[in-house]
Design a protein around this motif. Structure first.
Motif, PDB file in Angstrom:
ATOM      1  N   UNK A 191       0.872  -1.175   0.000  1.00 39.82           N
ATOM      2  CA  UNK A 191       0.000   0.000   0.000  1.00 39.82           C
ATOM      3  C   UNK A 191       0.907   1.222   0.000  1.00 39.82           C
ATOM      4  N   UNK A 192       0.820   2.026  -1.046  1.00 40.21           N
ATOM      5  CA  UNK A 192       1.657   3.238  -1.179  1.00 40.21           C
ATOM      6  C   UNK A 192       3.135   2.912  -0.976  1.00 40.21           C
ATOM      7  N   UNK A 193       3.580   1.862  -1.639  1.00 40.53           N
ATOM      8  CA  UNK A 193       4.980   1.414  -1.590  1.00 40.53           C
ATOM      9  C   UNK A 193       5.436   0.990  -0.205  1.00 40.53           C
ATOM     10  N   UNK A 194       4.507   0.600   0.647  1.00 41.01           N
ATOM     11  CA  UNK A 194       4.830   0.111   1.986  1.00 41.01           C
ATOM     12  C   UNK A 194       4.127  -1.231   2.191  1.00 41.01           C
ATOM     13  N   UNK A 195       4.799  -2.161   2.841  1.00 44.20           N
ATOM     14  CA  UNK A 195       4.204  -3.461   3.122  1.00 44.20           C
ATOM     15  C   UNK A 195       3.319  -3.356   4.359  1.00 44.20           C
ATOM     16  N   UNK A 196       2.096  -3.866   4.238  1.00 38.90           N
ATOM     17  CA  UNK A 196       1.162  -3.929   5.360  1.00 38.90           C
ATOM     18  C   UNK A 196       0.832  -5.406   5.571  1.00 38.90           C
ATOM     19  N   UNK A 197       1.075  -5.887   6.774  1.00 38.80           N
ATOM     20  CA  UNK A 197       0.756  -7.277   7.096  1.00 38.80           C
ATOM     21  C   UNK A 197      -0.723  -7.379   7.436  1.00 38.80           C
ATOM     22  N   UNK A 198      -1.354  -8.413   6.898  1.00 36.83           N
ATOM     23  CA  UNK A 198      -2.779  -8.634   7.122  1.00 36.83           C
ATOM     24  C   UNK A 198      -2.965  -9.844   8.021  1.00 36.83           C
TER      25      UNK A 198
END
Length: 132
Positions: free
Chosen positions: A77-84
């Protein structure tokens, strides 16, 4: 002859998010979010783009696994990793938890997408006012 045309729908629908006022006291609920679907891959980027910058970079989101459509363990998301993360606990049935290292944790009530506008407004106002 004139032809009336409808304006095109907005390319980025408005984010339906209502946050509780900032205070020095911890709150069990930080606001409410009314997504348009249970497609986390489509909805989460919109949510994260609309949260206050003061929340910092959100690196993790936890949702109810029985409610949301299947999603990978992380997304960009927006060049950032978000862990789900997915949970099946009863306390998380209608919430999303956002985490930002060194910044904090934010718990938002998730108003079901198919909720009527009138009911959603009431739920969101209650959550933002701390009555949810």
């Amino acid at each position: 002859m004139t032809t009336a045309t409808q304006p095109p729908p907005p390319s980025h629908p408005l984010l339906r998010l209502r946050l509780a006022p900032h205070s020095g006291m911890p709150r069990p609920i930080d606001g409410a979010w009314w997504p348009r679907s249970y497609d986390l891959l489509a909805e989460l980027p919109r949510l994260l783009a609309g949260v206050p910058r003061a929340w910092g970079h959100i690196t993790s989101a936890t949702v109810n696994g029985a409610t949301w459509a299947a999603a990978p363990g992380r997304m960009l998301v927006s060049n950032q990793v978000v862990r789900l993360h997915r949970t099946l606990t009863a306390s998380a049935a209608h919430t999303i938890v956002l985490l930002a290292p060194g910044q904090g944790r934010w718990d938002l009530v998730v108003v079901p997408p198919d909720t009527t506008e009138e009911a959603a407004e009431q739920l969101m106002a209650a959550a933002a006012g701390g009555q949810a």
